[in-house]
Design a protein around this motif. Structure first.
Motif, mmCIF file in Angstrom:
data_model
loop_
_atom_site.group_PDB
_atom_site.id
_atom_site.type_symbol
_atom_site.label_atom_id
_atom_site.label_comp_id
_atom_site.label_asym_id
_atom_site.label_seq_id
_atom_site.Cartn_x
_atom_site.Cartn_y
_atom_site.Cartn_z
ATOM 1 N N LYS A 20 0.824 -1.209 0.000
ATOM 2 C CA LYS A 20 0.000 0.000 0.000
ATOM 3 C C LYS A 20 0.855 1.255 0.000
ATOM 4 O O LYS A 20 0.509 2.251 -0.656
ATOM 5 N N ILE A 21 1.975 1.227 0.717
ATOM 6 C CA ILE A 21 2.829 2.411 0.807
ATOM 7 C C ILE A 21 3.309 2.864 -0.571
ATOM 8 O O ILE A 21 3.441 4.062 -0.844
ATOM 9 N N GLU A 22 3.523 1.907 -1.462
ATOM 10 C CA GLU A 22 4.010 2.225 -2.804
ATOM 11 C C GLU A 22 2.896 2.810 -3.661
ATOM 12 O O GLU A 22 3.093 3.802 -4.376
ATOM 13 N N ASP A 24 0.093 4.281 -2.596
ATOM 14 C CA ASP A 24 -0.376 5.563 -2.053
ATOM 15 C C ASP A 24 0.501 6.717 -2.515
ATOM 16 O O ASP A 24 0.004 7.822 -2.789
ATOM 17 N N GLY A 25 1.801 6.481 -2.616
ATOM 18 C CA GLY A 25 2.710 7.537 -3.046
ATOM 19 C C GLY A 25 2.457 7.985 -4.474
ATOM 20 O O GLY A 25 2.652 9.157 -4.811
ATOM 21 N N GLU A 57 -2.410 -2.273 -6.178
ATOM 22 C CA GLU A 57 -1.753 -2.922 -5.041
ATOM 23 C C GLU A 57 -2.171 -4.392 -5.102
ATOM 24 O O GLU A 57 -3.292 -4.746 -4.756
ATOM 25 N N GLU A 221 11.226 -3.822 7.678
ATOM 26 C CA GLU A 221 10.203 -2.896 8.150
ATOM 27 C C GLU A 221 10.793 -1.511 8.413
ATOM 28 O O GLU A 221 10.143 -0.496 8.158
ATOM 29 N N LYS A 224 11.918 0.051 4.648
ATOM 30 C CA LYS A 224 11.064 -0.021 3.462
ATOM 31 C C LYS A 224 10.526 1.343 3.044
ATOM 32 O O LYS A 224 10.290 1.581 1.855
ATOM 33 N N VAL A 225 10.342 2.258 3.992
ATOM 34 C CA VAL A 225 9.813 3.578 3.648
ATOM 35 C C VAL A 225 10.802 4.333 2.773
ATOM 36 O O VAL A 225 10.435 4.909 1.741
ATOM 37 N N ALA A 228 10.864 2.679 -0.655
ATOM 38 C CA ALA A 228 9.647 2.976 -1.409
ATOM 39 C C ALA A 228 9.674 4.404 -1.939
ATOM 40 O O ALA A 228 9.231 4.667 -3.065
ATOM 41 N N GLU A 229 10.196 5.330 -1.159
ATOM 42 C CA GLU A 229 10.295 6.728 -1.606
ATOM 43 C C GLU A 229 11.138 6.838 -2.870
ATOM 44 O O GLU A 229 10.820 7.608 -3.780
#
Length: 240
Positions: A20-22, A24-25, A57, A221, A224-225, A228-229
């Protein structure tokens, strides 16, 4: 597989991410989005930088990725599909935040060695092969877009996919030695597998979330942020 010619008009780009993080960006950069749910998966279509895009996703793992890819191809008919996300490094030279772009993919958990077949060989109905070739024009364009991110290493090479989170360093070294792969993850080969059989150009973009020193799930964990950025920034540049 047909090859993408990037001086032609690309009418629709499909982007498939596991997390989801990917998504959503990228969704935050989308204008006038529309959601359609098929087989429990949310396909989000709209425009990013004026380009028609469909986002998905797909969830973690090869089957999830394959289901989503086939539905995307059947319903949205993208001209090219990018599988964007994060991966574990298989090389001591690739650190957290670095980027790997697929020249091809392999499925490292395909194992017919008991019958005398090579490890990783995929049995199609009409051929057998280990490598799943990515679209040259697409991975070259992704490589150019990576130049917008400072202080990272970007390489083009082989991506290894399997339904296993590989934390053990010896297992990572085995996959690297056996297949000549640069990173391991859980979706890219499945996306490529489906694209290859449908003759849809594809490429995989992976930012390293865990390297050979930080390779446990808690490290994944933690980092990953950041990874992903980097993937999101490259994809936004790609869609310009």
């Amino acid at each position: 597989m047909k090859q993408t010619i990037w001086n032609e008009v690309i009418k629709m780009t499909g982007i498939i991410c596991a997390l989801k993080i990917e998504v959503d960006g990228l969704k935050s950069a989308m204008d006038s989005s529309e959601k359609k749910t098929i087989a429990g998966l949310d396909f989000i279509s709209g425009k990013i930088n004026g380009k028609d895009v469909v986002l998905l996703e797909c969830g973690i793992g090869k089957v999830n990725a394959a289901i989503g890819t086939q539905i995307m191809i059947d319903y949205y008919k993208p001209d090219v599909i990018i599988n964007s996300g994060i991966a574990g490094s298989l090389s001591k030279d690739l650190k957290i935040g670095d980027i790997v772009i697929s020249k091809d993919c392999v499925e490292h958990d395909m194992n017919g060695t008991a019958t005398g077949d090579p490890r990783g060989e995929i049995w199609y109905t009409d051929e057998r092969r280990i490598d799943i070739p990515a679209d040259k024009a697409t991975y070259e364009k992704l490589y150019e877009c990576c130049k917008t991110i400072d202080d990272i290493n970007v390489v083009v090479g082989r991506v290894a996919t399997g339904d296993i989170f590989i934390a053990d360093v010896d297992k990572r070294k085995f996959i690297a030695d056996e297949f000549g792969a640069l990173c391991c993850e859980m979706e890219g080969g499945a996306v490529g597998h489906v694209c290859y059989r449908n003759k849809v150009p594809y490429a995989v973009l992976r930012s390293i979330s865990d390297d050979m020193n930080h390779n446990e799930f808690l490290d994944f964990e933690k980092f990953k942020v950041l990874a992903a950025e980097h993937s999101i920034k490259v994809m936004k540049e790609f869609l310009k």
